[in-house]
Design a protein around this motif. Sequence first.
Motif, PDB file in Angstrom:
ATOM      1  N   TYR A 148      11.036   0.560 -16.435  1.00  0.00           N
ATOM      2  CA  TYR A 148       9.746   1.245 -16.278  1.00  0.00           C
ATOM      3  C   TYR A 148       9.896   2.747 -16.508  1.00  0.00           C
ATOM      4  CZ  TYR A 148       8.446  -3.067 -13.818  1.00  0.00           C
ATOM      5  OH  TYR A 148       8.221  -4.381 -13.490  1.00  0.00           O
ATOM      6  N   GLU A 151       4.579   4.955 -14.930  1.00  0.00           N
ATOM      7  CA  GLU A 151       4.055   3.599 -14.741  1.00  0.00           C
ATOM      8  C   GLU A 151       4.180   3.126 -13.288  1.00  0.00           C
ATOM      9  OE1 GLU A 151       5.047   1.586 -19.086  1.00  0.00           O
ATOM     10  OE2 GLU A 151       6.604   1.571 -17.531  1.00  0.00           O
ATOM     11  N   LEU A 152       4.803   3.965 -12.468  1.00  0.00           N
ATOM     12  CA  LEU A 152       5.088   3.557 -11.085  1.00  0.00           C
ATOM     13  C   LEU A 152       4.323   4.395 -10.070  1.00  0.00           C
ATOM     14  CD1 LEU A 152       8.965   3.205 -11.473  1.00  0.00           C
ATOM     15  CD2 LEU A 152       7.275   1.350 -11.485  1.00  0.00           C
ATOM     16  N   THR A 195       4.123  -1.057  -9.321  1.00  0.00           N
ATOM     17  CA  THR A 195       3.594  -0.727 -10.645  1.00  0.00           C
ATOM     18  C   THR A 195       2.118  -0.349 -10.521  1.00  0.00           C
ATOM     19  OG1 THR A 195       3.051  -3.052 -11.049  1.00  0.00           O
ATOM     20  CG2 THR A 195       5.199  -2.276 -11.817  1.00  0.00           C
TER      21      THR A 195
END
Length: 239
Positions: free
Chosen positions: A48, A52-53, A93
């Motif tokens: 990732y 995106e987190l 996520t």
Amino acid sequence: MAQQDKIYFNYDKYGYKYVAKERFMNLNSKEKNSITPVFSTTLLSNKYKVEELDFISIPVLGWNQQSYKCGDNLEPLIAFKLNFLFQMVFVVTKEDNLKVGAFEVFDSYNEENRKKDSINNVPFSLHGRPVMSDNKKIEKEIHKYILENPNVFVFMIRGLHGYWAVIEGELVKLIFKGCKITGEQSSKFVCKQYGQEFINDAITDSFRTGYRYLSCPDCKINESIKIDIKNCLVLKKVD
């Protein structure tokens, strides 16, 4: 213990999250360089991008160093104080709220034990985890509960297991009942599951190895003390 009317807590959610993200960036960089998983069994840094987190911060609260007897209110025993360097963090996520990792920020706890070891003139050593995880069902679902209930203050308590919350001003222990997470009145839960000696040992950080702690399932429980959670929007500098 004298009954008080209400407890107030100015909760800086964004301060906790800021520290969590800063720590994640540091650990993520180490993971990339060492190629050793830090947050889970897989390398998040390979899977990732940081953007995106997102991060779910769960504060760990300590105690006010007051003695407890069965039936007492748990609310005034807990130290509702900000401590950004004492928290659990879930990594999720942004796209589908999937929990992909977790890490701990226990700096203040470790520093406290360093000072104790220094006073006792012994080398610093790890003193075990200051909080305990819950059952598998709770651990699997707790991040979803937090995301679905943004107005509920969820936290952990030093020396105890699992997750606690303030729901509509009431302190509860989060439990899995039926097919969902719900809250059980905190003082009632403490009597049934822990008992007087266990709580006092948790407060003084002096658990006895091999000792059989007895719960108190039939004790008389006082009326709950309301807790007023104010969300503070000020980010605080952390040294």
